[in-house]
Design a protein around this motif. Structure first.
Motif, PDB file in Angstrom:
ATOM      1  N   PRO A   1       0.834  -1.205   0.000  1.00 34.44           N
ATOM      2  CA  PRO A   1       0.000   0.000   0.000  1.00 34.44           C
ATOM      3  C   PRO A   1       0.874   1.261   0.000  1.00 34.44           C
ATOM      4  CG  PRO A   1      -0.919  -1.615   1.497  1.00 34.44           C
ATOM      5  CD  PRO A   1       0.409  -2.157   1.056  1.00 34.44           C
ATOM      6  N   GLY A   2       0.468   2.221  -0.812  1.00 35.84           N
ATOM      7  CA  GLY A   2       1.228   3.456  -0.951  1.00 35.84           C
ATOM      8  C   GLY A   2       2.125   3.483  -2.167  1.00 35.84           C
ATOM      9  N   ASP A   3       2.400   2.325  -2.779  1.00 39.91           N
ATOM     10  CA  ASP A   3       3.240   2.297  -3.975  1.00 39.91           C
ATOM     11  C   ASP A   3       2.518   2.955  -5.151  1.00 39.91           C
ATOM     12  OD1 ASP A   3       5.324   1.002  -2.759  1.00 39.91           O
ATOM     13  OD2 ASP A   3       4.834  -0.991  -3.548  1.00 39.91           O
ATOM     14  N   ARG A   4       3.239   3.759  -5.904  1.00 38.68           N
ATOM     15  CA  ARG A   4       2.729   4.320  -7.155  1.00 38.68           C
ATOM     16  C   ARG A   4       3.036   3.337  -8.275  1.00 38.68           C
ATOM     17  NH1 ARG A   4       5.757   8.501  -8.699  1.00 38.68           N
ATOM     18  NH2 ARG A   4       4.177   9.196 -10.182  1.00 38.68           N
ATOM     19  N   VAL A   5       2.002   2.968  -9.005  1.00 38.20           N
ATOM     20  CA  VAL A   5       2.156   1.938 -10.032  1.00 38.20           C
ATOM     21  C   VAL A   5       1.408   2.355 -11.299  1.00 38.20           C
ATOM     22  CG1 VAL A   5       2.466   0.043  -8.396  1.00 38.20           C
ATOM     23  CG2 VAL A   5       0.162   0.669  -9.157  1.00 38.20           C
ATOM     24  N   ALA A   6       1.709   1.636 -12.372  1.00 37.54           N
ATOM     25  CA  ALA A   6       1.022   1.868 -13.641  1.00 37.54           C
ATOM     26  C   ALA A   6       0.982   0.572 -14.423  1.00 37.54           C
ATOM     27  CB  ALA A   6       1.729   2.960 -14.446  1.00 37.54           C
TER      28      ALA A   6
ATOM     29  N   LYS B   1       6.245  -0.381 -10.970  1.00 37.08           N
ATOM     30  CA  LYS B   1       6.376   0.779 -10.103  1.00 37.08           C
ATOM     31  C   LYS B   1       6.754   2.001 -10.931  1.00 37.08           C
ATOM     32  CE  LYS B   1       7.580  -1.541  -5.774  1.00 37.08           C
ATOM     33  NZ  LYS B   1       8.553  -1.624  -4.661  1.00 37.08           N
ATOM     34  N   VAL B   2       6.146   3.131 -10.598  1.00 37.31           N
ATOM     35  CA  VAL B   2       6.445   4.386 -11.283  1.00 37.31           C
ATOM     36  C   VAL B   2       7.556   5.095 -10.521  1.00 37.31           C
ATOM     37  CG1 VAL B   2       5.534   6.613 -12.032  1.00 37.31           C
ATOM     38  CG2 VAL B   2       4.072   4.571 -12.096  1.00 37.31           C
ATOM     39  N   PRO B   3       8.671   5.381 -11.155  1.00 38.97           N
ATOM     40  CA  PRO B   3       9.781   5.999 -10.434  1.00 38.97           C
ATOM     41  C   PRO B   3       9.510   7.460 -10.104  1.00 38.97           C
ATOM     42  CG  PRO B   3      10.322   5.816 -12.762  1.00 38.97           C
ATOM     43  CD  PRO B   3       9.017   5.092 -12.561  1.00 38.97           C
ATOM     44  N   ALA B   4      10.161   7.952  -9.058  1.00 34.09           N
ATOM     45  CA  ALA B   4      10.106   9.378  -8.758  1.00 34.09           C
ATOM     46  C   ALA B   4      10.624  10.142  -9.973  1.00 34.09           C
ATOM     47  CB  ALA B   4      10.944   9.683  -7.520  1.00 34.09           C
ATOM     48  N   GLY B   5       9.967  11.250 -10.275  1.00 34.21           N
ATOM     49  CA  GLY B   5      10.343  12.009 -11.460  1.00 34.21           C
ATOM     50  C   GLY B   5       9.425  11.773 -12.640  1.00 34.21           C
ATOM     51  N   VAL B   6       8.555  10.750 -12.541  1.00 34.51           N
ATOM     52  CA  VAL B   6       7.538  10.482 -13.557  1.00 34.51           C
ATOM     53  C   VAL B   6       6.175  10.615 -12.882  1.00 34.51           C
ATOM     54  CG1 VAL B   6       6.582   8.824 -15.200  1.00 34.51           C
ATOM     55  CG2 VAL B   6       9.059   8.915 -14.813  1.00 34.51           C
ATOM     56  N   SER B   7       5.326  11.527 -13.363  1.00 38.78           N
ATOM     57  CA  SER B   7       4.028  11.748 -12.738  1.00 38.78           C
ATOM     58  C   SER B   7       3.041  10.650 -13.108  1.00 38.78           C
ATOM     59  CB  SER B   7       3.460  13.104 -13.169  1.00 38.78           C
ATOM     60  OG  SER B   7       3.038  13.060 -14.529  1.00 38.78           O
ATOM     61  N   ASP B   8       1.948  10.569 -12.331  1.00 38.39           N
ATOM     62  CA  ASP B   8       0.903   9.587 -12.647  1.00 38.39           C
ATOM     63  C   ASP B   8       0.325   9.829 -14.032  1.00 38.39           C
ATOM     64  OD1 ASP B   8       1.373   8.691 -10.113  1.00 38.39           O
ATOM     65  OD2 ASP B   8      -0.644   9.049  -9.340  1.00 38.39           O
ATOM     66  N   GLU B   9       0.094  11.101 -14.376  1.00 39.40           N
ATOM     67  CA  GLU B   9      -0.456  11.406 -15.699  1.00 39.40           C
ATOM     68  C   GLU B   9       0.501  10.975 -16.802  1.00 39.40           C
ATOM     69  OE1 GLU B   9      -1.845  15.347 -16.299  1.00 39.40           O
ATOM     70  OE2 GLU B   9      -3.405  15.212 -14.758  1.00 39.40           O
TER      71      GLU B   9
ATOM     72  N   ALA C   1      10.868  -3.830 -20.272  1.00 41.82           N
ATOM     73  CA  ALA C   1      10.400  -2.865 -21.271  1.00 41.82           C
ATOM     74  C   ALA C   1      10.066  -1.532 -20.622  1.00 41.82           C
ATOM     75  CB  ALA C   1       9.182  -3.425 -22.005  1.00 41.82           C
ATOM     76  N   ALA C   2       9.397  -1.578 -19.462  1.00 40.34           N
ATOM     77  CA  ALA C   2       9.042  -0.349 -18.755  1.00 40.34           C
ATOM     78  C   ALA C   2      10.283   0.386 -18.261  1.00 40.34           C
ATOM     79  CB  ALA C   2       8.119  -0.663 -17.580  1.00 40.34           C
ATOM     80  N   ASP C   3      11.292  -0.363 -17.817  1.00 38.45           N
ATOM     81  CA  ASP C   3      12.528   0.268 -17.362  1.00 38.45           C
ATOM     82  C   ASP C   3      13.177   1.060 -18.485  1.00 38.45           C
ATOM     83  OD1 ASP C   3      12.207  -0.771 -14.832  1.00 38.45           O
ATOM     84  OD2 ASP C   3      13.651  -2.407 -15.093  1.00 38.45           O
ATOM     85  N   GLU C   4      13.212   0.487 -19.678  1.00 36.09           N
ATOM     86  CA  GLU C   4      13.805   1.197 -20.817  1.00 36.09           C
ATOM     87  C   GLU C   4      12.993   2.445 -21.147  1.00 36.09           C
ATOM     88  OE1 GLU C   4      15.554   0.336 -25.322  1.00 36.09           O
ATOM     89  OE2 GLU C   4      14.341  -1.202 -24.319  1.00 36.09           O
ATOM     90  N   LEU C   5      11.673   2.334 -21.068  1.00 36.02           N
ATOM     91  CA  LEU C   5      10.791   3.469 -21.324  1.00 36.02           C
ATOM     92  C   LEU C   5      11.038   4.588 -20.313  1.00 36.02           C
ATOM     93  CD1 LEU C   5       8.221   4.791 -22.608  1.00 36.02           C
ATOM     94  CD2 LEU C   5       6.879   3.402 -21.018  1.00 36.02           C
ATOM     95  N   PHE C   6      11.005   4.262 -19.038  1.00 39.40           N
ATOM     96  CA  PHE C   6      11.158   5.289 -18.007  1.00 39.40           C
ATOM     97  C   PHE C   6      12.563   5.897 -17.999  1.00 39.40           C
ATOM     98  CE2 PHE C   6       7.567   3.047 -15.570  1.00 39.40           C
ATOM     99  CZ  PHE C   6       6.619   3.957 -16.022  1.00 39.40           C
TER     100      PHE C   6
END
Length: 327
Positions: A83-88, A110-118, A281-286
């Motif tokens: 709970p509390g993790d930002r994910v997409a 997990k969405v890294p810091a520096g990338v917004s939810d939007e 794939a997400a790591d390369e994207l972020f």
């Protein structure tokens, strides 16, 4: 205890009028699941395919494959999220058009810091699509010249940026001078305005008669023939969408006549079939986002309750970049 939420449902196929904004009860997460409070939902052409019945699932059902938010509960056996993790996510069971939903934990990143939810919601499906097209279906190399249709759309603008980051010369097709400017600003090498230029002739000019080794075509039937005519011998036609309708009645002999061409109809799901492949794939994207080489290009935000209007604008090709739906 279940959670009260709102969601979009359809009970029949049709236009935007079939969308129904309803109250739902979200049960506690099952083993292997998490409950996600969604903060941003991505809008994609595939949502329209399911609404119209081009792609079919048993009715009634929800819509949407892509969103971001916060984990609010975890089911038994879930250890990589809390709970509390930002994910997409960019692939899921239908149902992203909701304020709260349960999700298989293995389909979340997990969405890294520096990338917004939007940004994450706008990037996951489209960005992972470009990742698999450029890095897996046909692994682009610096110096190559490619053709990418609908270069000013949500996927197209990300493709322009990614191609520039790779040192690839992307020729993009667009429908207006305004969209041409947007694609060029995003990183396209050249653009072709098909409302006033012949795609095949212009590709021949730009490549000095060599044509291109790969065409990425998310438009479908309207561009099928032109795409094949832009390919160099033994080139690859990547047909990954149906914005103008599906390609049907294909005569395989045409591939031989036009130079021993290859054709593939790939999907994202088969390229991120495991949690490990999805995360890679997400790591390369972020990484590209955090390096400032890739941006979400969000051009429109709309309430999730007004998803029908947003879908209509997308279908009429009135939008550029990404549209985000806000629960």
């Amino acid at each position: 205890m279940s959670t009260q939420a709102k969601a979009m449902r359809i009970r029949r196929y049709g236009g935007p009028e079939v969308l129904e904004w309803v109250d739902i009860d979200v049960p506690p997460p099952a083993p292997g699941e998490v409950t996600l409070r969604q903060t941003a939902v991505g809008l994609n052409f595939i949502d329209i395919y399911f609404r119209t019945g081009l792609y079919q699932q048993p009715l009634p059902h929800g819509l949407g494959y892509e969103a971001a938010g916060e984990v609010i509960a975890v089911g038994e056996g879930v250890t990589r999220l809390a709970p509390g993790d930002r994910v997409a996510y960019g692939q899921s069971a239908l149902g992203a058009y909701a304020s709260v939903r349960n999700m298989e934990a293995g389909r979340l990143v997990k969405v890294p810091a520096g990338v917004s939810d939007e940004e994450a919601a706008a990037l996951m499906l489209k960005g992972l699509t470009v990742q698999y097209l450029f890095r897996q279906t046909y692994r682009l190399q610096a110096g190559e010249t490619i053709l990418f249709h609908a270069a000013a759309g949500g996927v197209g603008l990300l493709a322009c940026q990614w191609a520039r980051a790779l040192g690839v010369k992307l020729i993009g097709t667009v429908s207006s001078p305004e969209k041409a400017e947007r694609a060029l600003a995003a990183g396209a090498w050249q653009v072709i305005d098909y409302s006033r230029e012949n795609i095949v002739h212009r590709v021949l000019e730009l490549t000095e008669g060599r044509k291109v080794p790969v065409v990425y075509d998310g438009v479908g039937k309207d561009t099928w023939e032109d795409s094949l005519d832009c390919l160099a011998p033994r080139g690859l036609m990547v047909s990954f969408g149906n914005a103008s309708g599906p390609v049907t009645g294909v005569n395989l002999g045409i591939l031989a006549a036009k130079g021993s061409l290859y054709v593939t109809r790939p999907t994202l799901a088969t390229h991120i079939a495991t949690t490990e492949a999805l995360q890679a794939a997400a790591d390369e994207l972020f990484e590209l986002v955090l390096a400032g080489k890739l941006a979400a290009q969000i051009s429109r935000r709309a309430p999730l309750a007004e998803a029908g209007r947003a879908q209509d604008a997308l279908q009429r090709r009135e939008t550029t970049g990404a549209t985000i739906l806000l629960p």
